[in-house]
Scaffold this motif. Structure first.
Motif, mmCIF file in Angstrom:
data_model
loop_
_atom_site.group_PDB
_atom_site.id
_atom_site.type_symbol
_atom_site.label_atom_id
_atom_site.label_comp_id
_atom_site.label_asym_id
_atom_site.label_seq_id
_atom_site.Cartn_x
_atom_site.Cartn_y
_atom_site.Cartn_z
ATOM 1 N N LEU A 17 -124.025 -29.969 -15.349
ATOM 2 C CA LEU A 17 -125.033 -29.840 -16.405
ATOM 3 C C LEU A 17 -124.387 -29.479 -17.738
ATOM 4 N N LEU A 18 -123.431 -28.550 -17.716
ATOM 5 C CA LEU A 18 -122.755 -28.174 -18.961
ATOM 6 C C LEU A 18 -121.919 -29.328 -19.500
ATOM 7 N N ALA A 19 -121.352 -30.129 -18.601
ATOM 8 C CA ALA A 19 -120.573 -31.288 -19.035
ATOM 9 C C ALA A 19 -121.465 -32.294 -19.760
ATOM 10 N N ILE A 20 -122.665 -32.501 -19.235
ATOM 11 C CA ILE A 20 -123.605 -33.414 -19.887
ATOM 12 C C ILE A 20 -124.012 -32.854 -21.246
ATOM 13 N N LYS A 21 -124.315 -31.570 -21.283
ATOM 14 C CA LYS A 21 -124.720 -30.918 -22.536
ATOM 15 C C LYS A 21 -123.641 -31.024 -23.598
ATOM 16 N N GLU A 22 -122.374 -30.820 -23.182
ATOM 17 C CA GLU A 22 -121.263 -30.812 -24.124
ATOM 18 C C GLU A 22 -120.633 -32.190 -24.331
ATOM 19 N N GLY A 23 -121.108 -33.186 -23.589
ATOM 20 C CA GLY A 23 -120.543 -34.527 -23.721
ATOM 21 C C GLY A 23 -119.116 -34.622 -23.230
ATOM 22 N N LEU A 24 -118.800 -33.922 -22.138
ATOM 23 C CA LEU A 24 -117.439 -33.909 -21.595
ATOM 24 C C LEU A 24 -117.225 -35.058 -20.614
ATOM 25 N N HIS A 25 -116.114 -35.750 -20.760
ATOM 26 C CA HIS A 25 -115.768 -36.820 -19.823
ATOM 27 C C HIS A 25 -114.996 -36.280 -18.615
ATOM 28 N N ASP A 26 -114.532 -35.043 -18.700
ATOM 29 C CA ASP A 26 -113.827 -34.436 -17.572
ATOM 30 C C ASP A 26 -114.752 -34.389 -16.355
ATOM 31 N N THR A 27 -114.194 -34.611 -15.182
ATOM 32 C CA THR A 27 -115.036 -34.661 -13.992
ATOM 33 C C THR A 27 -114.815 -33.514 -13.017
ATOM 34 N N SER A 28 -113.626 -32.954 -12.948
ATOM 35 C CA SER A 28 -113.407 -31.885 -11.981
ATOM 36 C C SER A 28 -114.112 -30.614 -12.436
ATOM 37 N N THR A 29 -114.612 -29.858 -11.473
ATOM 38 C CA THR A 29 -115.306 -28.610 -11.793
ATOM 39 C C THR A 29 -114.379 -27.647 -12.521
ATOM 40 N N LEU A 30 -113.119 -27.590 -12.107
ATOM 41 C CA LEU A 30 -112.157 -26.704 -12.754
ATOM 42 C C LEU A 30 -111.911 -27.110 -14.198
ATOM 43 N N GLN A 31 -111.758 -28.401 -14.463
ATOM 44 C CA GLN A 31 -111.555 -28.877 -15.831
ATOM 45 C C GLN A 31 -112.765 -28.548 -16.700
ATOM 46 N N ARG A 32 -113.939 -28.726 -16.144
ATOM 47 C CA ARG A 32 -115.162 -28.444 -16.890
ATOM 48 C C ARG A 32 -115.263 -26.962 -17.225
#
Length: 339
Positions: A245-260
């Motif tokens: 959810l935070l990745a979508i909010k921030e527009g992050l292309h990173d996929t691993s939970t640790l990277q996010r």
């Protein structure tokens, strides 16, 4: 035959093996050497799937001619997040540069060849058909955008589930920009209507209970895994759902939970300290690899085999994962800082 990657930086190279059975044997020979190290294991999974895909492309080209358009083959689920255990099923798709009317039939055939090859190598077919052999997961770039729009417009549990699955996609071979284009389209659509992020959060709102009121672990009480904790549901998923959810909010292309987590920890205080908890669970699950004989096995950890220190670690991780998800959902529902 030496077991080596068939792809370099997304480029398609000739296969190193002449049969899926040979890849399966190579996988079996290497598995025990890397099973206890999550990072090495996931790198190995990439190599095994890359070799399978290389052979699948070679076989299809020998039957139907050269691949007709630029494309990307991507993986999703735990593979997309690089969080696979020893055993893993299939979650993948294809985006090609062109129209469905011209090229979808060819790439669906490629998806079918990859699906069957991976099954032979040891990756069970996805029961939900989240594979490049299904039209939903194999489109030209224009049709992919249309499908994303339809998923959001229908506003149903199932279509939102498809979108959340897609967000964890990671390119294994081919054109990075094709996948990036579709993800940017998703981010733009959601950012233009913050209500959508709240609806996506509701899609993953249910959390399995891992501990009771006294902090005691709650293992399965019946069935083949009696006495074992479903570490996927109660341990990993709260972290995965929150960071997606935070990745979508921030527009992050990173996929691993640790990277996010690493990308958002400075902005969101409730993410702090969670990285160590998630890593601890990955290591804990990997430490039981000798007990994992099937795909289902990897989702469980036998509580009675845990040391006192391992139980303490797992309890803390479950507690912190619940906190992370609750805080993330609270943020989303409040609308604070949402564009």
């Amino acid at each position: 035959m030496k077991f080596s990657p068939s792809f370099e930086e997304g480029a398609l190279l000739p296969p190193s093996f002449d049969s899926y059975q040979a890849i399966k044997k190579a996988r079996e020979n290497e598995s025990n050497k890397v099973a206890g190290d999550p990072e090495q294991l996931n790198d190995a999974h990439d190599r095994w799937v890359l070799e399978t895909t290389a052979l699948a492309v070679h076989r299809l080209e020998s039957e139907r001619g050269q691949v007709p358009a630029h494309f990307t083959f991507f993986v999703m689920g735990s593979s997309g997040r690089k969080e696979q255990a020893l055993w893993s099923d299939q979650d993948h798709g294809i985006i090609f540069d062109g129209k469905d009317d011209f090229y979808q039939d060819y790439f669906l055939s490629l998806g079918q060849e990859i699906r069957e090859g991976m099954a032979i190598v040891g990756y069970p077919r996805c029961e939900g058909k989240v594979m490049a052999s299904h039209p939903r997961w194999c489109h030209g770039i224009h049709e992919w955008r249309q499908q994303v729009d339809e998923w959001l417009e229908k506003d149903k549990w199932e279509t939102f589930r498809h979108l959340l699955t897609f967000i964890d996609s990671r390119v294994l071979i081919g054109e990075e920009k094709l996948l990036a284009n579709i993800k940017e389209h998703v981010f733009l659509k959601v950012s233009s209507d913050p209500r959508l992020l709240e609806r996506l959060a509701q899609n993953t709102s249910y959390l399995h209970k891992g501990t009771n009121a006294f902090g005691k672990l709650l293992p399965e009480e019946k069935g083949p895994y009696t006495g074992s904790l479903h570490i996927k549901d109660v341990g990993f998923f709260p972290y995965v759902h929150a960071m997606r959810l935070l990745a979508i909010k921030e527009g992050l292309h990173d996929t691993s939970t640790l990277q996010r987590m690493e990308k958002t920890v400075d902005k969101y205080s409730f993410v702090k300290g969670k990285i160590e908890n998630f890593k601890a669970m990955l290591d804990l699950r990997a430490s039981f690899w000798k007990y994992h004989q099937t795909y289902e096995d990897v989702h469980y950890v036998p509580v009675d085999r845990l040391t006192k220190e391992q139980k303490k670690t797992l309890k803390a991780a479950v507690k912190e994962g619940k906190h992370l998800f609750q805080q993330t959902r609270k943020l989303v529902e409040s609308g604070e800082g949402l564009w």
